[in-house]
Design a protein around this motif. Structure first.
Motif, short mmCIF file in Angstrom:
data_model
loop_
_atom_site.label_atom_id
_atom_site.label_comp_id
_atom_site.label_asym_id
_atom_site.label_seq_id
_atom_site.Cartn_x
_atom_site.Cartn_y
_atom_site.Cartn_z
N SER A 67 -6.08 -9.13 0.08
CA SER A 67 -4.44 -9.18 0.59
C SER A 67 -3.61 -9.28 -0.07
O SER A 67 -1.98 -9.52 -0.02
N MET A 68 -3.26 -10.72 -1.31
CA MET A 68 -2.34 -10.82 -2.06
C MET A 68 -3.57 -10.63 -3.41
O MET A 68 -3.74 -11.50 -3.94
N PRO A 69 -3.18 -10.20 -3.79
CA PRO A 69 -4.36 -9.01 -5.26
C PRO A 69 -3.24 -9.97 -6.18
O PRO A 69 -3.72 -9.66 -7.30
N GLN A 70 -1.98 -10.38 -5.51
CA GLN A 70 -1.30 -11.15 -6.84
C GLN A 70 -1.51 -12.10 -7.63
O GLN A 70 -1.48 -12.41 -9.02
N ALA A 71 -3.06 -12.70 -6.41
CA ALA A 71 -3.92 -13.98 -7.40
C ALA A 71 -4.59 -13.55 -9.04
O ALA A 71 -4.81 -13.99 -9.56
N VAL A 72 -4.97 -12.35 -8.67
CA VAL A 72 -6.42 -11.44 -9.51
C VAL A 72 -5.03 -11.19 -10.34
O VAL A 72 -5.92 -11.60 -12.25
N LEU A 73 -4.09 -10.71 -10.90
CA LEU A 73 -3.11 -10.57 -11.64
C LEU A 73 -2.56 -11.56 -12.31
O LEU A 73 -2.37 -11.77 -13.58
N GLY A 74 -2.79 -12.80 -11.85
CA GLY A 74 -2.32 -14.22 -12.49
C GLY A 74 -3.39 -14.81 -12.68
O GLY A 74 -3.24 -15.20 -13.96
N THR A 114 -0.38 -5.96 -0.21
CA THR A 114 0.78 -6.90 -1.92
C THR A 114 1.05 -7.76 -0.97
O THR A 114 0.77 -8.23 0.12
N SER A 115 1.21 -9.18 -1.47
CA SER A 115 2.00 -10.12 -1.52
C SER A 115 3.02 -10.57 -0.91
O SER A 115 3.48 -10.58 0.77
N ALA A 116 3.71 -9.15 -0.75
CA ALA A 116 4.93 -8.68 -0.45
C ALA A 116 4.78 -8.86 0.97
O ALA A 116 5.23 -9.62 1.71
N ILE A 117 3.92 -7.64 1.45
CA ILE A 117 3.74 -7.30 2.83
C ILE A 117 3.02 -8.30 3.73
O ILE A 117 2.93 -8.41 4.29
N THR A 118 2.16 -9.18 2.71
CA THR A 118 1.18 -10.00 3.41
C THR A 118 2.03 -11.22 4.27
O THR A 118 1.90 -11.97 5.09
N LEU A 119 2.85 -11.78 3.06
CA LEU A 119 3.41 -12.83 3.61
C LEU A 119 4.82 -12.56 4.83
O LEU A 119 5.41 -13.28 4.74
N GLY A 120 5.38 -11.42 5.07
CA GLY A 120 5.80 -10.63 4.96
C GLY A 120 7.31 -11.35 5.50
O GLY A 120 8.43 -11.12 3.88
N ARG A 121 7.63 -11.93 6.77
CA ARG A 121 9.18 -12.33 6.81
C ARG A 121 9.23 -14.07 5.99
O ARG A 121 10.33 -14.65 5.07
#
Length: 292
Positions: A144-151, A206-213
């Motif tokens: 749900s937050m693949p940006q963590a893998v990229l991190g 993506t994290s943008a979708i998971t985090l929402g508002r």
């Protein structure tokens, strides 16, 4: 009498390969380079020597370029549905999958050749770095937050830098990696905010979708966590006034990013993402000048 305009010349293979590796967009490899160089300086207690500086600078450029090849192959069926990425060479069919993977493999082998001039621990860590780099494009389908893998992938130059200088990876290196991971979460969430509507439509995670508002607040918090962790980790080793000056400049950039992304416009979010390398440069200057 009418004349027919000559057909546009097809791009050369070299120009397509340069487009494939984002050669005209250096912000990507700068995001990897500044924390890696910061780690080199910290590990060495100052200038690490020309050999390691060249190895890690060229290696960063080469591996980021190889990662672009793998990413474009993995995402080719998704990218055609996203306005920003529809004309990428693999997605548009100008470069075949086999050709893109071959270019990526050559670049990765060149980077590995540089790593071979270091030591056994750094070589071993390079395999872990490669595995994470290859895994990231597919994480976008599962996590749900693949940006963590990229991190993790974008921060792995930090333990490798310590390994190359000291022959070991101390706790400090892993703490700096953790802090840098939050920076990657911040800027790659900004990047994901650009494509949120397209990603929702095609089912990308993506994290943008998971985090929402909560996205804007989360991005700001990620930046602050990054700066807090690096400050706590590096404070004993740096001249306080130098680091505080760098930190003040970095915080001003975070405030500017907030103004860019708070309306969640594509243009503002993309501008914020593209400016992130200046934050990394600011912290590198704080480290390089501030080391006691």
């Amino acid at each position: 009498m009418t004349t027919t305009a000559p057909a546009p010349r097809a791009p050369s293979r070299l120009s397509l390969w340069l487009d494939l590796i984002r050669w005209n967009r250096p912000a990507g490899w700068l995001l990897l380079l500044w924390p890696t160089l910061s780690a080199l300086w910290v590990a060495a207690g100052g200038f690490p020597g020309w050999h390691l500086l060249l190895v890690f600078t060229l290696g960063t450029v080469l591996m980021r370029s190889a990662g672009c090849c793998v990413n474009d192959v993995a995402d080719r069926d998704f990218d055609r549905h996203v306005k920003r990425t529809a004309q990428r060479p693999v997605t548009s069919g100008q470069v075949s999958v086999k050709e893109a993977l071959a270019v990526g493999a050559v670049l990765a082998l060149l980077a590995f050749g540089l790593v071979l001039t270091t030591n056994a621990l750094t070589i071993a860590l390079s395999f872990a770095a490669l595995a994470i780099t290859l895994a990231y494009p597919f994480a976008k389908r599962l996590v749900s937050m693949p940006q963590a893998v990229l991190g993790v992938a974008f921060s792995f130059g930090i333990p490798m830098a310590f390994a190359a200088v000291q022959g070991a990876v101390p706790t400090l290196a892993w703490v700096l990696l953790l802090g840098n991971l939050f920076w990657v979460l911040a800027y790659d969430t900004e990047y994901a905010m650009v494509d949120r509507d397209d990603d929702l439509r095609i089912g990308m995670k993506t994290s943008a979708i998971t985090l929402g508002r909560a996205d804007v607040a989360a991005v700001t918090a990620f930046y602050l966590l990054h700066l807090a962790i690096w400050t706590l980790a590096l404070w004993p080793q740096l001249r306080s006034l130098v680091w505080l000056a760098a930190l003040a400049v970095a915080l001003a950039q975070v405030a500017w990013h907030f103004t860019l992304i708070r309306a969640r416009t594509r243009e503002g979010c993309f501008a914020a993402f593209r400016a992130n390398h200046w934050l990394g440069f600011t912290l590198f200057i704080g480290v390089a000048v501030g080391l006691v």
